[in-house]
Scaffold this motif. Sequence first.
Motif, PDB file in Angstrom:
ATOM      1  N   LEU A  60      -5.575   0.880   2.989  1.00  0.00           N
ATOM      2  CA  LEU A  60      -6.215   1.107   1.690  1.00  0.00           C
ATOM      3  C   LEU A  60      -6.343   2.594   1.386  1.00  0.00           C
ATOM      4  N   PHE A  61      -6.794   3.384   2.368  1.00  0.00           N
ATOM      5  CA  PHE A  61      -7.091   4.788   2.102  1.00  0.00           C
ATOM      6  C   PHE A  61      -5.856   5.684   2.180  1.00  0.00           C
ATOM      7  N   ARG A  62      -4.769   5.205   2.793  1.00  0.00           N
ATOM      8  CA  ARG A  62      -3.576   6.051   2.858  1.00  0.00           C
ATOM      9  C   ARG A  62      -3.001   6.323   1.472  1.00  0.00           C
ATOM     10  N   GLY A  75       9.101   7.259   4.905  1.00  0.00           N
ATOM     11  CA  GLY A  75       8.829   5.867   4.562  1.00  0.00           C
ATOM     12  C   GLY A  75       7.523   5.313   5.062  1.00  0.00           C
ATOM     13  N   ARG A  76       6.448   6.071   5.014  1.00  0.00           N
ATOM     14  CA  ARG A  76       5.175   5.593   5.570  1.00  0.00           C
ATOM     15  C   ARG A  76       4.563   4.479   4.730  1.00  0.00           C
ATOM     16  N   LEU A  77       4.975   4.358   3.468  1.00  0.00           N
ATOM     17  CA  LEU A  77       4.507   3.254   2.632  1.00  0.00           C
ATOM     18  C   LEU A  77       5.629   2.240   2.375  1.00  0.00           C
ATOM     19  N   ARG A  78       6.675   2.295   3.184  1.00  0.00           N
ATOM     20  CA  ARG A  78       7.805   1.405   2.979  1.00  0.00           C
ATOM     21  C   ARG A  78       8.195   0.655   4.262  1.00  0.00           C
ATOM     22  N   THR A  79       7.804   1.143   5.411  1.00  0.00           N
ATOM     23  CA  THR A  79       8.217   0.564   6.688  1.00  0.00           C
ATOM     24  C   THR A  79       7.641  -0.838   6.857  1.00  0.00           C
ATOM     25  N   TRP A  80       8.461  -1.773   7.327  1.00  0.00           N
ATOM     26  CA  TRP A  80       8.006  -3.131   7.587  1.00  0.00           C
ATOM     27  C   TRP A  80       7.117  -3.147   8.822  1.00  0.00           C
ATOM     28  N   PRO A  81       6.225  -4.121   8.928  1.00  0.00           N
ATOM     29  CA  PRO A  81       5.215  -4.083  10.008  1.00  0.00           C
ATOM     30  C   PRO A  81       5.804  -4.126  11.405  1.00  0.00           C
ATOM     31  N   TRP A  82       7.028  -4.653  11.579  1.00  0.00           N
ATOM     32  CA  TRP A  82       7.612  -4.749  12.915  1.00  0.00           C
ATOM     33  C   TRP A  82       8.105  -3.410  13.446  1.00  0.00           C
TER      34      TRP A  82
END
Length: 622
Positions: free
Chosen positions: A215-217, A164-171
Amino acid sequence: MAEERSEPREINWSQLLPWTVLFRGFRVAIDLGNLLLAAAGIIAMAFGWWVLALLFSPGPKPDYLKDYQRENGWAEFKEDYRHWDLRYETAAPADSREIVGAGDLADTSDEYKILRDLELALKTNTLTREQVPARLNELVAKKQISREQADRWAPRLGLEKPVGRLRTWPWFEDRGPNPFLLVTGQAGTLWEPGQFLNWLLTDQVPVLIEPLVKLFRPAAYFFNPRAGFWARVYFLLVLVWTLAVWALFGGAIARNAAVQIARQEKIGPLEALRFAARRYISLLTAPLFPLVIVAVIVLVLVIFGLFHMIPGFGDIVVDGLFWWLPLLLGLAMAVVLVGLVGWPLMIATVSTEGTDTWEAVSRSYSYVYQAPWHYIFYGAVALVYGAVLVFFVGLMGSLMVYLAKWGVSQGTARVREPSYLFVYAPTSFGWRALLLEGGKVDGEVLAENGRINERAYSKLVGNDPDYQGADRMTWYNKVGAFLVAVWLYLAFLLILGFGYSYFWSAGTIIYLLLRRKVDDAEMDEIYLEEEDQDLSYAPAAAPAPAPSSAPAGTGQPLQMVEPPTLRTAPAPAAAPPTSTPPAPREEVTTGTPRPPQTPAEDVSPSPPPRPDGESLPPGGAG
């Protein structure tokens, strides 16, 4: 001759060392309006990523033994597994648990069957990660696998896969150890050989340039060879959403920073948002324009590849005579993609100059390629200075929540230890581990040295059905912990937002410095709209040469007025015009009559008074 005194001249560091203006970035970034804009941008970006992850969920894990027992089934399985694995890494729920197993390590169907048994044993806890090397040695002794296979599998088998590296919430994103625990030596030390540099590069710098990382991920995942068609569509949408969010919020922060640096004034977050909204198309399409160019180049290369597929003709004519064309197009793509490091400069260009897409793109690429060493130097100074600032802000934030909890616990710890209030605290920056320290459940500590005791934590929150102790949280405990978590989430967003605010503020300052270097433009030259002229940062009106009736500093237009001595009263409407001056008239008053008025040039000065106190007559002494 009197000796002349010379006043010492004050050194203007901004002229002597212009890059020192970067040290004003903290004052700009810590502005509450910029922090609120950054926090709003973080939430908007995370929400869009979460929605896209739901739409492109990885689905069930492929299993060769169940669905691929057919001819060419192994090749199909490996292809499907690679696609699933990448989408699991990027779009799966953060609480998913998968380990490196048969699909990752097996190269043949026979290897898959052996590794599948080991994977199931690890998942059911009949085999631990520490026991894996011994079990592999047993298989080698039985000659079921070779020593080379055992050595290849042992380092990775059973490791937890990224998820989930593009799904995890910032907290809940991993951003390294807690600064407070790091300073106090409870989460390792920075002063061991190699530790400081490792912490700086792997933890602190990625937090500082997180907008660029975000952006680059997805762009890096787009070019990953494991990505299939739908995965590339997903990564492209994530990339566009990221650009769309920061075109608005990043543009607003950059506008505020430009006004503060150039005019030493501030504008509110709503005014900055309105400015960014009016130029949203330019802010969004500026970074998209290079991506469109790359897409066109890729399309040309695809067409070239179709001719390459023709046997004979493709080998000799297409590849042999025209291979220089793919090389040139590859160089063009490299130039365009490398120039995208100037993305912050594009946003700063529009926010500072109020210009269009093409101007933003041309200026950013021009500054990156005409003054690369200056860009690298300014970026390095901003990174080092920003790393110190981000660490300081993170330390102060962690100290804030820790002292708040410590102060409350001083009067209640013996009766009701308050650690349970922080079971839903953010895990990023180690906040949850920091706040759970000191708490105990069933005699076990909840957290120690920055690590949470998962078994004790499960007992506390009720996830362990076998534990029904009195220190297990009740429903009203969970409600209270949830409400406390809301305040912690808001505070965490502002602290995290400082890194984003500093990123866009520093990018704007670097743009002004590069503009000064390349275009010889002063730092205080920024675009002001006509409707902005009434704001506090509008330039003052030029002073009029004649006195004005308007008070100084009001900013109102100055009016030309004639001196009073040059004005003559208009003649009465009933008086007839005459070419000769009228005869002098005696003026009737209620007091003593005075002599007729004489022309100004014939009037003599009044005589001095006589010693006896009487004035001389007009004619003098007679």
